[in-house]
Design a protein around this motif. Structure first.
Motif, PDB file in Angstrom:
ATOM      1  N   SER A 143      38.206  -7.094   5.407  1.00  0.00           N
ATOM      2  CA  SER A 143      37.970  -8.485   5.790  1.00  0.00           C
ATOM      3  C   SER A 143      36.834  -9.051   4.951  1.00  0.00           C
ATOM      4  CB  SER A 143      37.607  -8.556   7.276  1.00  0.00           C
ATOM      5  OG  SER A 143      38.674  -8.112   8.077  1.00  0.00           O
ATOM      6  N   VAL A 144      37.057 -10.232   4.396  1.00  0.00           N
ATOM      7  CA  VAL A 144      36.040 -10.877   3.577  1.00  0.00           C
ATOM      8  C   VAL A 144      36.024 -12.364   3.886  1.00  0.00           C
ATOM      9  CG1 VAL A 144      36.200  -9.207   1.690  1.00  0.00           C
ATOM     10  CG2 VAL A 144      37.621 -11.252   1.649  1.00  0.00           C
ATOM     11  N   GLN A 145      34.956 -13.007   3.467  1.00  0.00           N
ATOM     12  CA  GLN A 145      34.875 -14.462   3.552  1.00  0.00           C
ATOM     13  C   GLN A 145      35.575 -15.079   2.338  1.00  0.00           C
ATOM     14  OE1 GLN A 145      33.645 -14.601   6.968  1.00  0.00           O
ATOM     15  NE2 GLN A 145      32.985 -16.521   6.047  1.00  0.00           N
ATOM     16  N   ALA A 146      36.022 -16.302   2.496  1.00  0.00           N
ATOM     17  CA  ALA A 146      36.626 -17.027   1.382  1.00  0.00           C
ATOM     18  C   ALA A 146      35.658 -17.031   0.191  1.00  0.00           C
ATOM     19  CB  ALA A 146      36.965 -18.449   1.795  1.00  0.00           C
ATOM     20  N   GLY A 147      36.221 -16.807  -0.991  1.00  0.00           N
ATOM     21  CA  GLY A 147      35.404 -16.708  -2.192  1.00  0.00           C
ATOM     22  C   GLY A 147      34.998 -15.297  -2.537  1.00  0.00           C
ATOM     23  N   GLY A 148      35.218 -14.370  -1.615  1.00  0.00           N
ATOM     24  CA  GLY A 148      34.838 -12.988  -1.834  1.00  0.00           C
ATOM     25  C   GLY A 148      35.843 -12.221  -2.682  1.00  0.00           C
ATOM     26  N   SER A 149      35.575 -10.934  -2.844  1.00  0.00           N
ATOM     27  CA  SER A 149      36.398 -10.075  -3.683  1.00  0.00           C
ATOM     28  C   SER A 149      36.738  -8.775  -2.977  1.00  0.00           C
ATOM     29  CB  SER A 149      35.650  -9.738  -4.987  1.00  0.00           C
ATOM     30  OG  SER A 149      35.373 -10.896  -5.740  1.00  0.00           O
TER      31      SER A 149
ATOM     32  N   PRO B  70      41.897 -18.029   2.214  1.00  0.00           N
ATOM     33  CA  PRO B  70      42.564 -17.666   3.476  1.00  0.00           C
ATOM     34  C   PRO B  70      44.067 -17.416   3.308  1.00  0.00           C
ATOM     35  CG  PRO B  70      40.973 -19.384   3.879  1.00  0.00           C
ATOM     36  CD  PRO B  70      41.003 -19.191   2.374  1.00  0.00           C
ATOM     37  N   ASP B  71      44.703 -18.127   2.381  1.00  0.00           N
ATOM     38  CA  ASP B  71      46.141 -17.919   2.161  1.00  0.00           C
ATOM     39  C   ASP B  71      46.459 -16.563   1.548  1.00  0.00           C
ATOM     40  OD1 ASP B  71      47.128 -21.349   1.327  1.00  0.00           O
ATOM     41  OD2 ASP B  71      46.801 -20.337   3.241  1.00  0.00           O
ATOM     42  N   ASP B  72      45.455 -15.843   1.105  1.00  0.00           N
ATOM     43  CA  ASP B  72      45.668 -14.487   0.586  1.00  0.00           C
ATOM     44  C   ASP B  72      45.750 -13.456   1.713  1.00  0.00           C
ATOM     45  OD1 ASP B  72      43.403 -15.357  -2.041  1.00  0.00           O
ATOM     46  OD2 ASP B  72      45.594 -15.235  -2.176  1.00  0.00           O
ATOM     47  N   THR B  73      45.495 -13.881   2.925  1.00  0.00           N
ATOM     48  CA  THR B  73      45.566 -12.974   4.062  1.00  0.00           C
ATOM     49  C   THR B  73      46.984 -12.438   4.222  1.00  0.00           C
ATOM     50  OG1 THR B  73      43.746 -14.037   5.240  1.00  0.00           O
ATOM     51  CG2 THR B  73      45.358 -12.822   6.573  1.00  0.00           C
ATOM     52  N   ALA B  74      47.109 -11.128   4.211  1.00  0.00           N
ATOM     53  CA  ALA B  74      48.427 -10.492   4.277  1.00  0.00           C
ATOM     54  C   ALA B  74      48.255  -8.982   4.297  1.00  0.00           C
ATOM     55  CB  ALA B  74      49.278 -10.888   3.067  1.00  0.00           C
ATOM     56  N   VAL B  75      49.349  -8.299   4.539  1.00  0.00           N
ATOM     57  CA  VAL B  75      49.411  -6.864   4.276  1.00  0.00           C
ATOM     58  C   VAL B  75      49.933  -6.706   2.852  1.00  0.00           C
ATOM     59  CG1 VAL B  75      50.394  -4.648   4.927  1.00  0.00           C
ATOM     60  CG2 VAL B  75      49.799  -6.319   6.699  1.00  0.00           C
ATOM     61  N   TYR B  76      49.204  -5.942   2.066  1.00  0.00           N
ATOM     62  CA  TYR B  76      49.556  -5.739   0.659  1.00  0.00           C
ATOM     63  C   TYR B  76      50.220  -4.378   0.491  1.00  0.00           C
ATOM     64  CZ  TYR B  76      47.022  -9.898  -0.739  1.00  0.00           C
ATOM     65  OH  TYR B  76      46.619 -11.207  -0.903  1.00  0.00           O
TER      66      TYR B  76
ATOM     67  N   GLY C 278      54.304   2.294  -0.493  1.00  0.00           N
ATOM     68  CA  GLY C 278      53.231   2.747   0.371  1.00  0.00           C
ATOM     69  C   GLY C 278      53.328   2.103   1.740  1.00  0.00           C
ATOM     70  N   GLN C 279      52.348   2.433   2.568  1.00  0.00           N
ATOM     71  CA  GLN C 279      52.360   1.970   3.952  1.00  0.00           C
ATOM     72  C   GLN C 279      51.700   0.609   4.124  1.00  0.00           C
ATOM     73  OE1 GLN C 279      50.131   3.936   2.669  1.00  0.00           O
ATOM     74  NE2 GLN C 279      48.198   3.033   3.372  1.00  0.00           N
ATOM     75  N   GLY C 280      51.024   0.151   3.088  1.00  0.00           N
ATOM     76  CA  GLY C 280      50.378  -1.156   3.127  1.00  0.00           C
ATOM     77  C   GLY C 280      48.908  -1.078   3.474  1.00  0.00           C
ATOM     78  N   THR C 281      48.165  -2.056   3.014  1.00  0.00           N
ATOM     79  CA  THR C 281      46.753  -2.187   3.358  1.00  0.00           C
ATOM     80  C   THR C 281      46.492  -3.653   3.684  1.00  0.00           C
ATOM     81  OG1 THR C 281      44.488  -1.677   2.620  1.00  0.00           O
ATOM     82  CG2 THR C 281      46.005  -2.508   0.935  1.00  0.00           C
ATOM     83  N   GLU C 282      45.742  -3.870   4.745  1.00  0.00           N
ATOM     84  CA  GLU C 282      45.587  -5.224   5.270  1.00  0.00           C
ATOM     85  C   GLU C 282      44.391  -5.934   4.657  1.00  0.00           C
ATOM     86  OE1 GLU C 282      45.781  -5.313   9.473  1.00  0.00           O
ATOM     87  OE2 GLU C 282      45.737  -7.494   9.608  1.00  0.00           O
ATOM     88  N   VAL C 283      44.612  -7.169   4.265  1.00  0.00           N
ATOM     89  CA  VAL C 283      43.557  -8.021   3.717  1.00  0.00           C
ATOM     90  C   VAL C 283      43.446  -9.275   4.592  1.00  0.00           C
ATOM     91  CG1 VAL C 283      42.872  -9.471   1.771  1.00  0.00           C
ATOM     92  CG2 VAL C 283      43.854  -7.204   1.361  1.00  0.00           C
ATOM     93  N   THR C 284      42.246  -9.538   5.059  1.00  0.00           N
ATOM     94  CA  THR C 284      41.992 -10.726   5.869  1.00  0.00           C
ATOM     95  C   THR C 284      40.882 -11.536   5.217  1.00  0.00           C
ATOM     96  OG1 THR C 284      42.628  -9.555   7.884  1.00  0.00           O
ATOM     97  CG2 THR C 284      41.380 -11.593   8.145  1.00  0.00           C
ATOM     98  N   VAL C 285      41.170 -12.807   4.973  1.00  0.00           N
ATOM     99  CA  VAL C 285      40.185 -13.681   4.346  1.00  0.00           C
ATOM    100  C   VAL C 285      39.856 -14.799   5.327  1.00  0.00           C
ATOM    101  CG1 VAL C 285      39.618 -15.107   2.364  1.00  0.00           C
ATOM    102  CG2 VAL C 285      41.190 -13.168   2.100  1.00  0.00           C
TER     103      VAL C 285
END
Length: 126
Positions: free
Chosen positions: A11-17, A88-94, A117-124
């Motif tokens: 989980s990151v804030q918008a603008g993060g990496s 925020p629109d990048d929020t997804a399971v990758y 793979g099983q996926g890894t979750e990204v939350t922005v």
């Protein structure tokens, strides 16, 4: 048996990496084309980026061009997806897919890949 494992989500804030990793086991990375896909809640899985076997060709979806970078490290059997300027629109399971068929010349569709793979979750957060 060839396996693919993703890691690096969070989980990151918008603008993060964030940097996602896709590690292939059971074979060597250089024979595989690798693709990153993502699936947001309630939406279909879509392609984000891909890299050909050997790493000489890379492709990006328009939505991530200039912000995401895909790269491979054959010594570590790992492909990375460096994600900068997250929104925020990048929020997804990758998800990471690996395939060893003839590279089609552009990012392959999901059915080209042989293993996932099983996926890894990204939350922005905004």
């Amino acid at each position: 048996e060839v396996q693919v494992v993703e890691s690096g989500g969070g989980s990151v804030q918008a603008g993060g990496s964030l940097r996602l990793s896709c590690t292939v086991s059971g074979s060597t990375l250089d024979v595989y084309g690798i693709g990153w896909f993502r699936q947001a809640p309630g939406k279909k899985r879509v392609g984000v980026s891909c890299i050909s076997s050997g790493g000489d060709r890379t492709y990006y979806a328009d939505s991530v061009k200039g912000r995401f970078t895909i790269s491979g490290d054959n010594a570590k059997n790992t492909v990375y997806l460096q994600m900068n300027g997250l929104e925020p629109d990048d929020t997804a399971v990758y998800y990471c897919g690996a395939g060893w068929s003839l590279w089609p010349g552009a990012c392959p569709s999901e059915d080209w890949y042989d293993t996932w793979g099983q996926g890894t979750e990204v939350t922005v957060a905004s």
